[in-house]
Design a protein around this motif. Structure first.
Motif, mmCIF file in Angstrom:
data_model
loop_
_atom_site.group_PDB
_atom_site.id
_atom_site.type_symbol
_atom_site.label_atom_id
_atom_site.label_comp_id
_atom_site.label_asym_id
_atom_site.label_seq_id
_atom_site.Cartn_x
_atom_site.Cartn_y
_atom_site.Cartn_z
ATOM 1 N N CYS A 78 64.515 -79.836 7.526
ATOM 2 C CA CYS A 78 64.526 -78.512 8.174
ATOM 3 C C CYS A 78 64.736 -78.652 9.677
ATOM 4 O O CYS A 78 64.017 -79.378 10.356
ATOM 5 C CB CYS A 78 63.230 -77.770 7.880
ATOM 6 S SG CYS A 78 63.242 -76.114 8.609
ATOM 7 N N ALA A 82 60.859 -74.404 10.047
ATOM 8 C CA ALA A 82 60.486 -73.290 9.165
ATOM 9 C C ALA A 82 59.776 -73.795 7.908
ATOM 10 O O ALA A 82 58.783 -73.221 7.451
ATOM 11 C CB ALA A 82 61.734 -72.501 8.776
ATOM 12 N N VAL A 100 66.724 -70.191 9.759
ATOM 13 C CA VAL A 100 68.029 -69.701 10.234
ATOM 14 C C VAL A 100 69.087 -69.785 9.134
ATOM 15 O O VAL A 100 70.264 -69.575 9.391
ATOM 16 C CB VAL A 100 68.496 -70.495 11.484
ATOM 17 C CG1 VAL A 100 67.579 -70.218 12.664
ATOM 18 C CG2 VAL A 100 68.563 -71.995 11.194
ATOM 19 N N SER A 104 69.923 -76.688 4.763
ATOM 20 C CA SER A 104 69.688 -78.141 4.676
ATOM 21 C C SER A 104 68.633 -78.445 3.619
ATOM 22 O O SER A 104 68.743 -79.410 2.867
ATOM 23 C CB SER A 104 69.189 -78.676 6.023
ATOM 24 O OG SER A 104 70.068 -78.334 7.037
ATOM 25 N N CYS A 105 67.598 -77.628 3.564
ATOM 26 C CA CYS A 105 66.505 -77.871 2.616
ATOM 27 C C CYS A 105 67.009 -77.774 1.177
ATOM 28 O O CYS A 105 66.602 -78.534 0.306
ATOM 29 C CB CYS A 105 65.364 -76.884 2.854
ATOM 30 S SG CYS A 105 65.892 -75.157 2.825
HETATM 31 S S1 SF4 Z 1 67.479 -72.979 5.405
HETATM 32 FE FE1 SF4 Z 1 65.852 -74.513 4.998
HETATM 33 S S2 SF4 Z 1 66.309 -76.238 6.418
HETATM 34 FE FE2 SF4 Z 1 67.454 -74.424 7.175
HETATM 35 S S3 SF4 Z 1 66.089 -73.472 8.688
HETATM 36 FE FE3 SF4 Z 1 65.700 -72.454 6.700
HETATM 37 S S4 SF4 Z 1 63.950 -73.588 5.801
HETATM 38 FE FE4 SF4 Z 1 64.822 -74.876 7.455
#
Ligand code: SF4
Ligand code: SF4
Length: 151
Positions: A78, A82, A100, A104-105
């Motif tokens: 992340c 977040a 945002v 990626s997660c």
């Molecule tokens: S989409 Fe996943 S990795 Fe990207 S900011 Fe949100 S929680 Fe973090």
């Protein structure tokens, strides 16, 4: 040291009747209202964090439950902080205010437990209804096909 949650939700596929009530109650629980109609009319309606899948012939299987991993790749990936572990319960949670929507997660979770929000550009995952007592899906399954287990 942070606590690691020992709670997991397990499906009992053999008694699931495919009613999707777990999904409906999940949306309601995360919608900020207690009114089902209002919850489903909201433009930024949350996505269900439990999914019922139907496969030919054999009725249903459940998928996508977060394992609240000991070494969570989603937190490592992340970019904003977040995705985090709740200090009191050990559950892995996503802070929507910080997310945002970089996904990626989603890319790194080995269990495919995170989805894109359908109506909001934020990561969506099961939070075990950590602020509401037992998970809403478990409480409202009419056939007790979801079980909260201490592992
Ligand atoms: S989409 Fe996943 S990795 Fe990207 S900011 Fe949100 S929680 Fe973090
Ligand atoms: S979202 Fe995936 S990587 Fe993150 S704790 Fe849950 S199962 Fe593990």
């Amino acid at each position: 040291m942070l606590v690691k949650t020992k709670k997991r939700i397990y499906p009992k596929e053999e008694v699931c009747i495919g009613c999707h009530l777990c999904e409906i109650y999940c949306v309601l629980a995360h919608s900020g209202t207690r009114d089902l109609i209002k919850a489903f009319k909201k433009k930024d309606r949350p996505s269900p964090r439990v999914i019922v899948e139907e496969k030919e012939g054999v009725h249903v299987t459940f998928a996508l439950q977060c394992r609240h991993c000991d070494d969570p790749l989603c937190i490592k990936a992340c970019i904003t902080g977040a995705m985090h572990r709740d200090e009191n319960t050990g559950a892995i949670l996503c802070d929507e205010e910080k997310c945002v929507g970089c996904w990626s997660c989603i890319l790194v979770c080995p269990y495919g437990a995170i989805r894109r929000g359908e109506n909001k550009k934020v990561a969506s995952k099961c939070d075990l209804c950590i602020e509401k007592g037992d998970p809403i899906c478990v409480q409202n399954c009419p056939n007790s096909a979801l079980e909260l287990v201490e592992v």
